[in-house]
Design an enzyme around this catalytic site. Structure first.
Site, mmCIF file in Angstrom:
data_model
loop_
_atom_site.group_PDB
_atom_site.id
_atom_site.type_symbol
_atom_site.label_atom_id
_atom_site.label_comp_id
_atom_site.label_asym_id
_atom_site.label_seq_id
_atom_site.Cartn_x
_atom_site.Cartn_y
_atom_site.Cartn_z
ATOM 1 C CD1 TRP A 31 -2.316 -1.901 0.268
ATOM 2 C CD2 TRP A 31 -3.062 -1.060 2.220
ATOM 3 N NE1 TRP A 31 -3.443 -2.596 0.621
ATOM 4 C CE2 TRP A 31 -3.931 -2.104 1.812
ATOM 5 C CE3 TRP A 31 -3.332 -0.395 3.407
ATOM 6 C CZ2 TRP A 31 -5.042 -2.481 2.570
ATOM 7 C CZ3 TRP A 31 -4.436 -0.763 4.166
ATOM 8 C CH2 TRP A 31 -5.286 -1.805 3.740
ATOM 9 C CE LYS A 32 4.747 1.246 -4.185
ATOM 10 N NZ LYS A 32 5.290 1.700 -5.452
ATOM 11 C CD GLU B 195 8.757 -4.193 -6.615
ATOM 12 O OE1 GLU B 195 7.554 -4.243 -6.824
ATOM 13 O OE2 GLU B 195 9.279 -3.323 -5.898
ATOM 14 N N GLY C 295 1.699 -2.651 -6.255
ATOM 15 C CA GLY C 295 1.609 -1.346 -5.599
ATOM 16 C C GLY C 295 0.293 -0.672 -5.908
ATOM 17 C CG HIS D 83 9.830 -0.905 -2.323
ATOM 18 N ND1 HIS D 83 9.914 0.281 -3.031
ATOM 19 C CD2 HIS D 83 8.859 -1.635 -2.920
ATOM 20 C CE1 HIS D 83 9.023 0.247 -4.012
ATOM 21 N NE2 HIS D 83 8.373 -0.899 -3.966
HETATM 22 P P1 PGA Z 1 3.373 -0.750 -8.860
HETATM 23 O O1 PGA Z 1 4.370 -0.778 -7.602
HETATM 24 O O2 PGA Z 1 2.565 -2.014 -8.819
HETATM 25 O O3 PGA Z 1 2.544 0.474 -8.630
HETATM 26 O O4 PGA Z 1 4.222 -0.663 -10.079
HETATM 27 C C1 PGA Z 1 5.054 -1.944 -7.271
HETATM 28 C C2 PGA Z 1 5.978 -1.638 -6.111
HETATM 29 O O5 PGA Z 1 6.576 -0.564 -6.068
HETATM 30 O O6 PGA Z 1 6.127 -2.489 -5.192
#
Ligand code: PGA
Length: 259
Positions: free
Chosen positions: A21-22, A172, A239, A99
């Site tokens: 969720w950041k 990622e 994300g 991350h």
């Molecule tokens: P995103 O982010 O799915 O919005 O590209 C992935 C993440 O940063 O973990």
């Protein structure tokens, strides 16, 4: 010292969706509502620290994850930090570590990340270690060097007693994260090739913990199954789409056949 219990889904070979969720949402009520709407089995919901407790109370099927931890603990004079033990006491079982947003915005180094992975292992939390190259690094032909360093250093402090504990490695590519300029997902076959490369790096470590691989970067309902149909890819780190209950619902159903 090493935790000797079991984690919930870390050991089973199932495809998982990690919802990162950041720094969202803004209120506890919204967090509880989002958790309730995305409470599926095999989903690991990673809210901001301040909402962990509210989300934990809501979940019946999903698993609770955190977005970071601090390597010291279980308690101590570390202003603003949260330890692995504190997370565990809230019901957290998984923790995202390294991350790219923390590496780039907060200067987290591979060495700091290695301490965090070790701290997670010591408390029996399943680490989700993120690795991946920037667009510049890729264009300069440095992708492999960067990833090899992230993997080898990131796993360099595993407590010897914890070598049977499993972890996730999330590939990622930073240029693929939805907030990157011109972001587009990796090609699934390229992700599989990168996982092959990472496996070679793991083979040169003094010991090999059980590792499963995730892909992250612009995962949506349209492309999730294209990645997760590969046996090499155990799940997705999601994300932006994780904030949209309909998108999570569609992703979960699109991969149901692979579980
Ligand atoms: P995103 O982010 O799915 O919005 O590209 C992935 C993440 O940063 O973990």
């Amino acid at each position: 010292m090493c935790y000797s219990g079991t984690t919930t889904i870390g050991y089973k070979f199932v495809k998982i969706i990690v919802a990162n969720w950041k720094m969202n949402p803004a209120t506890e009520a919204e967090a509880a509502a989002l958790a309730r709407a995305t409470d599926y089995e095999h989903v690991v919901i990673c809210p901001p620290f301040i909402f962990l407790e509210a989300v934990a109370k809501t979940l019946q099927r999903a698993t609770l994850g955190a977005q970071d931890l601090f390597w010291e603990g279980p308690t101590g004079p570390y202003t603003g930090e949260v330890s692995a033990r504190e997370l565990k006491n809230l019901g957290v079982t998984h923790v995202i570590i390294g991350h790219s947003e923390r590496r780039l915005n907060l200067g987290e180094t591979n060495d700091m990340i290695a301490y965090k992975v070790a701290a997670a292992f010591t408390e029996g939390l399943t680490p989700i270690l993120c690795v991946g190259e920037t667009a510049d690094q890729r264009n300069a032909g440095r992708k492999e060097t960067i990833i090899a360093e992230e993997v080898k250093t990131g796993l360099s402090r595993l407590p010897a007693a914890c070598t049977t504990q499993s972890l996730y490695l999330a590939y990622e590519p930073i240029w693929a994260i939805s907030t990157a300029p011109g972001a587009a997902p990796d090609k699934p076959e390229d992700t599989v090739a990168t996982i092959g490369f990472i496996k070679q790096q793991l083979a040169s470590l003094p010991y090999q913990p059980p590792v499963q691989f995730l892909y992250g970067g612009s995962v949506t309902p349209k492309n999730a199954a294209d990645f997760l149909k590969y046996p090499e890819i155990a799940g997705a780190l999601v994300g932006a789409a994780s904030l949209n209950p309909e998108a999570i619902n569609e992703i979960v159903y699109s991969i149901a056949g692979y579980n």
